[in-house]
Design a protein around this motif. Sequence first.
Motif, PDB file in Angstrom:
ATOM      1  N   MET A   1     -10.860   6.739  -8.505  1.00  0.00           N
ATOM      2  CA  MET A   1     -12.411   6.368  -8.253  1.00  0.00           C
ATOM      3  C   MET A   1     -11.376   5.446  -6.439  1.00  0.00           C
ATOM      4  N   GLU A   2     -12.469   6.179  -5.654  1.00  0.00           N
ATOM      5  CA  GLU A   2     -11.328   4.859  -4.287  1.00  0.00           C
ATOM      6  C   GLU A   2     -12.849   3.783  -4.301  1.00  0.00           C
ATOM      7  N   GLU A   3     -11.619   2.815  -3.386  1.00  0.00           N
ATOM      8  CA  GLU A   3     -12.157   1.910  -3.476  1.00  0.00           C
ATOM      9  C   GLU A   3     -12.789   1.883  -2.278  1.00  0.00           C
ATOM     10  N   GLN A   4     -13.943   1.483  -1.781  1.00  0.00           N
ATOM     11  CA  GLN A   4     -14.694   0.734  -0.343  1.00  0.00           C
ATOM     12  C   GLN A   4     -13.664   1.463   0.415  1.00  0.00           C
ATOM     13  N   GLU A   5     -13.634   3.074   0.986  1.00  0.00           N
ATOM     14  CA  GLU A   5     -13.769   3.725   2.201  1.00  0.00           C
ATOM     15  C   GLU A   5     -14.312   3.118   3.371  1.00  0.00           C
ATOM     16  N   ASP A  46      -6.717  -3.286  -8.597  1.00  0.00           N
ATOM     17  CA  ASP A  46      -6.033  -1.894  -9.812  1.00  0.00           C
ATOM     18  C   ASP A  46      -6.074  -0.385  -8.689  1.00  0.00           C
ATOM     19  N   SER A  47      -6.420  -0.629  -7.879  1.00  0.00           N
ATOM     20  CA  SER A  47      -6.541   0.470  -6.789  1.00  0.00           C
ATOM     21  C   SER A  47      -5.269   1.356  -7.000  1.00  0.00           C
ATOM     22  N   PRO A  48      -6.064   3.076  -7.617  1.00  0.00           N
ATOM     23  CA  PRO A  48      -4.289   4.413  -6.565  1.00  0.00           C
ATOM     24  C   PRO A  48      -4.312   3.874  -5.467  1.00  0.00           C
ATOM     25  N   PHE A  49      -4.287   2.996  -4.443  1.00  0.00           N
ATOM     26  CA  PHE A  49      -3.381   2.995  -3.348  1.00  0.00           C
ATOM     27  C   PHE A  49      -2.009   2.555  -3.520  1.00  0.00           C
ATOM     28  N   PHE A  50      -2.546   1.617  -4.328  1.00  0.00           N
ATOM     29  CA  PHE A  50      -1.041   0.599  -4.712  1.00  0.00           C
ATOM     30  C   PHE A  50      -0.338   1.453  -5.721  1.00  0.00           C
ATOM     31  N   SER A  51      -0.871   2.527  -6.456  1.00  0.00           N
ATOM     32  CA  SER A  51       0.688   2.739  -8.114  1.00  0.00           C
ATOM     33  C   SER A  51       2.286   3.090  -7.084  1.00  0.00           C
TER      34      SER A  51
ATOM     35  N   ASP B 398      -0.212  10.735   1.983  1.00  0.00           N
ATOM     36  CA  ASP B 398      -0.604   9.932   1.947  1.00  0.00           C
ATOM     37  C   ASP B 398       0.117   8.911   3.342  1.00  0.00           C
ATOM     38  N   VAL B 399       1.288   8.504   3.563  1.00  0.00           N
ATOM     39  CA  VAL B 399       1.512   8.057   4.848  1.00  0.00           C
ATOM     40  C   VAL B 399       1.062   8.876   6.160  1.00  0.00           C
ATOM     41  N   ARG B 400       1.111   9.902   5.971  1.00  0.00           N
ATOM     42  CA  ARG B 400       0.627  10.337   7.464  1.00  0.00           C
ATOM     43  C   ARG B 400      -0.838   9.934   7.500  1.00  0.00           C
ATOM     44  N   LYS B 401      -1.809  10.017   6.372  1.00  0.00           N
ATOM     45  CA  LYS B 401      -2.931   9.738   6.434  1.00  0.00           C
ATOM     46  C   LYS B 401      -3.508   8.471   6.918  1.00  0.00           C
ATOM     47  N   GLU B 402      -2.121   6.944   6.322  1.00  0.00           N
ATOM     48  CA  GLU B 402      -2.737   6.044   7.165  1.00  0.00           C
ATOM     49  C   GLU B 402      -1.930   6.136   8.779  1.00  0.00           C
ATOM     50  N   SER B 403      -1.141   6.678   8.455  1.00  0.00           N
ATOM     51  CA  SER B 403      -1.156   6.589  10.174  1.00  0.00           C
ATOM     52  C   SER B 403      -2.292   7.072  11.120  1.00  0.00           C
ATOM     53  N   ALA B 404      -3.103   7.776  10.330  1.00  0.00           N
ATOM     54  CA  ALA B 404      -4.397   8.875  11.182  1.00  0.00           C
ATOM     55  C   ALA B 404      -4.873   7.611  11.176  1.00  0.00           C
TER      56      ALA B 404
END
Lengths: 223, 544
Positions: A1-5, A46-51, B398-404
């Motif tokens: 689940m993505e948070e706050q795109e 706990d966002s997957p962004f940080f996993s 995922d690094v490319r996405k953030e750079s974008a």
Amino acid sequence: MEEQEGIGIEKQQEKMEEKKEKEEGNNAPKMGFAKWVAVRRKFAIDSPFFSAGNVERELLAKQISLEITEEEQFHIGRMEEEQIWQVHCPIVGCGTKLQGLGDLEAHYVSRHTATCSVCARMFPTTRLLNLHVSETHDSFFQAKVARNYPMYECLVEGCAGRFHTDMARLQHLVDKHRFPRSFHFHIKKHASQRQRQRYRTHRTPFPDNGHHQSKQPSMMSEK
Amino acid sequence: MDGASGAHHRDPFKSSVGRVAGQRRRQQAVTVGKERRESVVRAKRLRRADPSDHGDDGSMQLAVMGDEAAYKALEESTVNAVHNLKKLLKGSPAKRIGALQTLRHLLSCTAMPPVHVAIEAGVVTLLVDCLAFGSSEEQLFEAAWCLTNIASGDLQQTRAVEPALPLLILHLGEKSAVHVVEQCAWAIGNVAGDGEVLRDVLLKQGALHSLSRHLLSPVPSLSRTAAWALSNLIKGPSPKAAMELMKIEGMVDTLVSHVSKGEEDLVVEVAWVLVYVTSMSDLHVTLLLNAGLLPPLLGCLASSEQLSLLTPVLRTLGNIVAGDNSKTDVVLSVGQSLPGGIIGVLARCLESKHRTLQKEAAWAVSNIAAGSILQKHTVFNGGVVPPLLHLLATAVFDVRKESAYCLGNLCVAPKESREQGGIILDHLMALVDGGCLPGFIALVRSPDVEAARLGLQFLELVMRGLPNGRGPKIVEKEDGISALEELQFHENDELQTMSNTLIDHYFGEEYGLEEEYGPGMDVLRGSDDSSDYPPWRQGGGLTA
């Protein structure tokens, strides 16, 4: 689940932009295209962004105290050089084996300053010691209890609960603070406590009390 | 050494203070390899116990977990040790401690101790008994160690430790021996690491206050363990615990002080506390900034080489700049004292070989670049663009996405200012000239919807923003048209619509005509829907 795109598909704004751009004579694609809007993106803890970054952390989240290999023992032994000599706590009835002065000082400061002078029980905080003394050894306390004052204080620091009986306080600890029902603050006397009292009257220095000889001091093994 | 110790032996209490301080300094100066550091920290628990003085019968020295027979033997020994402890509960303290130590050895000689059989044999009740007030230090210490390792198992096993929690917390009191406190804190940290249910229980039992007292302990291992346990306690996701922690008097200043002056290992743990606090409480971000958190925080980021420190420090910074513009301004201005400013420091993180640092640094930059015009200029001119372009072209997805995100954010004006159709043209042109287009087109092709959307939106900026129709030409040159066409029949409606819109608008039938018919031909004005062709081609009026 993505948070706050963060792209923020903001159609409303996009329509307004379009109108303005037509006025400005800019070429603009038709509706149906949400243009790039720069917004700040925040992610929950706990966002997957940080996993990826959490992996190392989670590995340490469950730390186990492990035995060490000989090599590591060697390193620790080097560290321990300062502490190879041993002393027993000279306080009567204690005789705890200690390693190094730091140990001795820390032990003395901690263990021999929150002891009940009546029954020699030791407590982890001054507050608990005081509660114990009032509740167990103070007739004044009992008198107030008899006159129906709520004298029994909650044991958890920061909680202002006060109760008329020990049982009521225990109930509070169970209900509010999730203590187990089997918990008891006051413990019935048992052999070791009587032993301790005996030692207090004997006054022998460095008693051979059998308390702490479960292990032979073995500095040599920590190479 | 002997003479000195002899002299001290006679008079143990005087002049011990100086020795203790020296001792602690020496402990901190131990030079053990980084790989060993964790095991040494853990191994400090073993300072008192020694494997060989238990008549070691070899079963305790299990190194290989794969040996099933040996593991079974270990399990049996453990069950026996528990039963033995039960018998000795009413016996002499010395024997009781011996039984505890045996048990503790069995629970700590492998990476996966036989916790389940111990629990089934009823070990927790016995250990709770061993934690009674008045028990000797050694007994408390051993019992807490056993509980620590039991709580290192899975959730079910950790929940079995619940009855011991109140006593573990109470033994954190200021009169308890340091190593007892540390071991109890460790056990509590393990329990808190396992999920919100248990964290809730610990909170209700007063763990937060008792632990936080030890944040200021002069004993490094204790303050570190306390900080680690606290970080597990407040990790949420509910912000309740973090808020309660920050309400403790002096907490803001304590945390800032540790980041400024603490040794690196302590700063790591405190930084994780800050990660959670800055994520969950905007108010406390302000309070922390006001208390002077930024200079030492940015200093750590600029100078440390340790991934374990950089990760939480960078993330804390990322959380701070994910707030409003004013906070970001503070960050930028404080960062000016560092070489290259904060953007320079972030650029260094982008150039790190660690994927996490690259990704989260790019995330932080993207949030700064989502701010005011001034902030965008600071980012653009701060030296991050080259590493970002490099990452966009070569890094993992995922690094490319953030750079974008960073690069695109740099090219759009803030919502409040609408000049130039919302595009910052010189930034956009510099990036296109810097070769960013292939990277964005690659994102259009990626299976990730969000990334594809990003790519499309950037292409739209390029094609709309670059003057003289240069945009579509360069997109075509980089094979962007086929990427767009691939999306035309995509299952995702939004992507389909977006790509269709772009194709119709920029690569419709008029595309290329202006080369045929000369510039100035307003072929791209789509407002006249009645015809796709310029007026003179619409027939009528002209004679051949």
